[in-house]
Design a protein around this motif. Structure first.
Motif, PDB file in Angstrom:
ATOM      1  N   SER A 134       0.389 -13.965   0.256  1.00 15.75           N
ATOM      2  CA  SER A 134      -0.179 -13.552   1.736  1.00 15.75           C
ATOM      3  C   SER A 134       0.947 -12.845   2.595  1.00 15.75           C
ATOM      4  O   SER A 134       0.828 -12.767   3.898  1.00 15.75           O
ATOM      5  CB  SER A 134      -0.478 -15.093   2.467  1.00 15.75           C
ATOM      6  OG  SER A 134       1.001 -15.896   2.352  1.00 15.75           O
ATOM      7  N   MET A 135       1.573 -12.268   1.925  1.00 22.74           N
ATOM      8  CA  MET A 135       2.957 -11.515   2.502  1.00 22.74           C
ATOM      9  C   MET A 135       2.380 -10.147   3.185  1.00 22.74           C
ATOM     10  O   MET A 135       1.510  -9.602   2.649  1.00 22.74           O
ATOM     11  CB  MET A 135       3.880 -10.897   1.568  1.00 22.74           C
ATOM     12  CG  MET A 135       5.016 -12.172   1.486  1.00 22.74           C
ATOM     13  SD  MET A 135       6.403 -11.672   0.329  1.00 22.74           S
ATOM     14  CE  MET A 135       7.407 -12.939   0.243  1.00 22.74           C
ATOM     15  N   SER A 136       2.938  -9.668   4.215  1.00 31.76           N
ATOM     16  CA  SER A 136       2.735  -8.598   5.052  1.00 31.76           C
ATOM     17  C   SER A 136       3.307  -7.368   4.273  1.00 31.76           C
ATOM     18  O   SER A 136       4.205  -7.791   3.410  1.00 31.76           O
ATOM     19  CB  SER A 136       3.089  -8.585   6.510  1.00 31.76           C
ATOM     20  OG  SER A 136       4.732  -8.613   6.526  1.00 31.76           O
ATOM     21  N   GLU A 137       3.049  -6.199   4.565  1.00 34.24           N
ATOM     22  CA  GLU A 137       3.668  -5.012   4.000  1.00 34.24           C
ATOM     23  C   GLU A 137       4.963  -5.360   4.017  1.00 34.24           C
ATOM     24  O   GLU A 137       5.895  -4.859   3.233  1.00 34.24           O
ATOM     25  CB  GLU A 137       2.965  -3.610   4.500  1.00 34.24           C
ATOM     26  CG  GLU A 137       1.481  -3.545   4.229  1.00 34.24           C
ATOM     27  CD  GLU A 137       1.178  -2.091   3.643  1.00 34.24           C
ATOM     28  OE1 GLU A 137       2.083  -1.365   3.899  1.00 34.24           O
ATOM     29  OE2 GLU A 137       0.218  -2.063   3.295  1.00 34.24           O
ATOM     30  N   ALA A 138       5.690  -5.421   5.329  1.00 34.61           N
ATOM     31  CA  ALA A 138       7.069  -5.767   5.578  1.00 34.61           C
ATOM     32  C   ALA A 138       7.848  -6.620   4.839  1.00 34.61           C
ATOM     33  O   ALA A 138       8.775  -6.268   4.301  1.00 34.61           O
ATOM     34  CB  ALA A 138       7.205  -5.988   7.233  1.00 34.61           C
ATOM     35  N   GLU A 139       7.072  -7.784   4.726  1.00 30.88           N
ATOM     36  CA  GLU A 139       7.665  -8.761   3.757  1.00 30.88           C
ATOM     37  C   GLU A 139       7.681  -8.244   2.169  1.00 30.88           C
ATOM     38  O   GLU A 139       8.540  -8.476   1.356  1.00 30.88           O
ATOM     39  CB  GLU A 139       6.886 -10.066   3.681  1.00 30.88           C
ATOM     40  CG  GLU A 139       6.974 -10.949   5.157  1.00 30.88           C
ATOM     41  CD  GLU A 139       6.065 -11.864   5.320  1.00 30.88           C
ATOM     42  OE1 GLU A 139       6.294 -12.924   6.256  1.00 30.88           O
ATOM     43  OE2 GLU A 139       4.877 -11.880   4.989  1.00 30.88           O
ATOM     44  N   LEU A 140       6.635  -7.699   1.824  1.00 28.74           N
ATOM     45  CA  LEU A 140       6.541  -6.983   0.347  1.00 28.74           C
ATOM     46  C   LEU A 140       7.829  -5.842   0.287  1.00 28.74           C
ATOM     47  O   LEU A 140       8.389  -5.997  -0.808  1.00 28.74           O
ATOM     48  CB  LEU A 140       5.296  -6.313   0.002  1.00 28.74           C
ATOM     49  CG  LEU A 140       3.891  -7.490   0.241  1.00 28.74           C
ATOM     50  CD1 LEU A 140       2.747  -6.456  -0.122  1.00 28.74           C
ATOM     51  CD2 LEU A 140       4.335  -8.297  -1.432  1.00 28.74           C
ATOM     52  N   ALA A 141       7.988  -5.272   1.241  1.00 28.39           N
ATOM     53  CA  ALA A 141       9.029  -4.497   1.251  1.00 28.39           C
ATOM     54  C   ALA A 141      10.368  -5.048   0.892  1.00 28.39           C
ATOM     55  O   ALA A 141      11.187  -4.646   0.100  1.00 28.39           O
ATOM     56  CB  ALA A 141       8.929  -3.308   2.263  1.00 28.39           C
TER      57      ALA A 141
END
Length: 245
Positions: A134-141
């Motif tokens: 459920s991570m956002s793109e910023a979190e995946l980055a």
């Protein structure tokens, strides 16, 4: 007579003179370079990093949308190199990919690995969990940057941006994966947990026992400790290959 031709699935051509091979499949969002700290061989066993479609030297290729499709394609690519004792190593996401490769080999009557090594991943029948789902793109980055730094590099913003899409696609592959009654493999399994792994605790890996004859090993380290090629891990992999030679 010429030997097998090079394959896009491996970063280098396997040696015909080794005693055995370990095919190392990179985890979600990563290419074969995640194994760049690993030696080419140890005790006569060579370590071969698998290169998956859609990353590094294979950016222009489509990544299969299921683990089953990936397994079929990977086996077709490396089948000429299953002529010596071999094993598979998969960590986290790629443990499921490695399991499906072994399932495909078993069903097709092809040579089986002497042992399947799975690290930091619950069994395939377990409900998929994990922070990245459920991570956002910023979190995946942020996750990608941590992996790159663990490899000893400084992350490049443009590459991180590209690999966010790779990571998201890999997560989608695992979300589509459902094996409530996993096939039992004819080869043994070693499930590897890590003492300081806060992502997947060693006790969460008990489900692998339903997939075949399974040994459980706990090694010192954190979730991505394998990147540093810890000697005790390499020794276990080599022993798993040599014991079948």
């Amino acid at each position: 007579m010429s030997g097998p031709q090079p394959t896009a699935w491996l970063q280098r051509s396997p040696s015909p003179t080794v005693a055995g091979r370990v095919f190392c499949i990179p985890h979600a969002g990563c290419g074969g370079s995640v194994f760049e700290k690993w030696p080419e061989r140890r005790d006569g066993v060579e370590f071969l990093a698998v290169e998956l479609p859609g990353r590094l030297t294979r950016f222009g290729e489509r990544m299969p949308s299921t683990f089953e499709e990936l397994a079929r394609a990977l086996v077709a690519g490396i089948e000429p190199y299953l002529d010596l004792p071999f094993a598979f190593f998969g960590h986290c996401w790629s443990a499921l990919a490695a399991y499906e490769v072994a399932v495909h080999l078993d069903r097709a009557g092809l040579p089986m690995p002497g042992r399947l090594f799975v690290s930091s991943q619950p069994g395939p029948q377990e409900k998929l969990t994990g922070r990245m789902i459920s991570m956002s793109e910023a979190e995946l980055a942020g996750e990608l940057k941590k992996t790159v730094r663990a490899m000893g590099h400084e992350p490049h913003p443009e590459l991180v941006s590209i690999y966010i899409d790779v990571l998201r696609a890999d997560i989608d592959v695992s979300l589509r994966y459902s094996v409530p009654d996993p096939p039992t493999l004819s080869c043994p399994i070693t499930a590897i947990g890590w003492t300081d792994d806060t992502e997947v605790r060693p006790e969460e890996m008990s489900g692998w026992a339903a997939c075949g004859d399974t040994d459980f090993v706990v090694l010192p380290g954190v979730h991505h400790q394998f990147i540093d090629a810890p000697p005790d891990l390499l020794a276990a992999l080599c022993a798993g290959v040599r014991d079948t030679g």
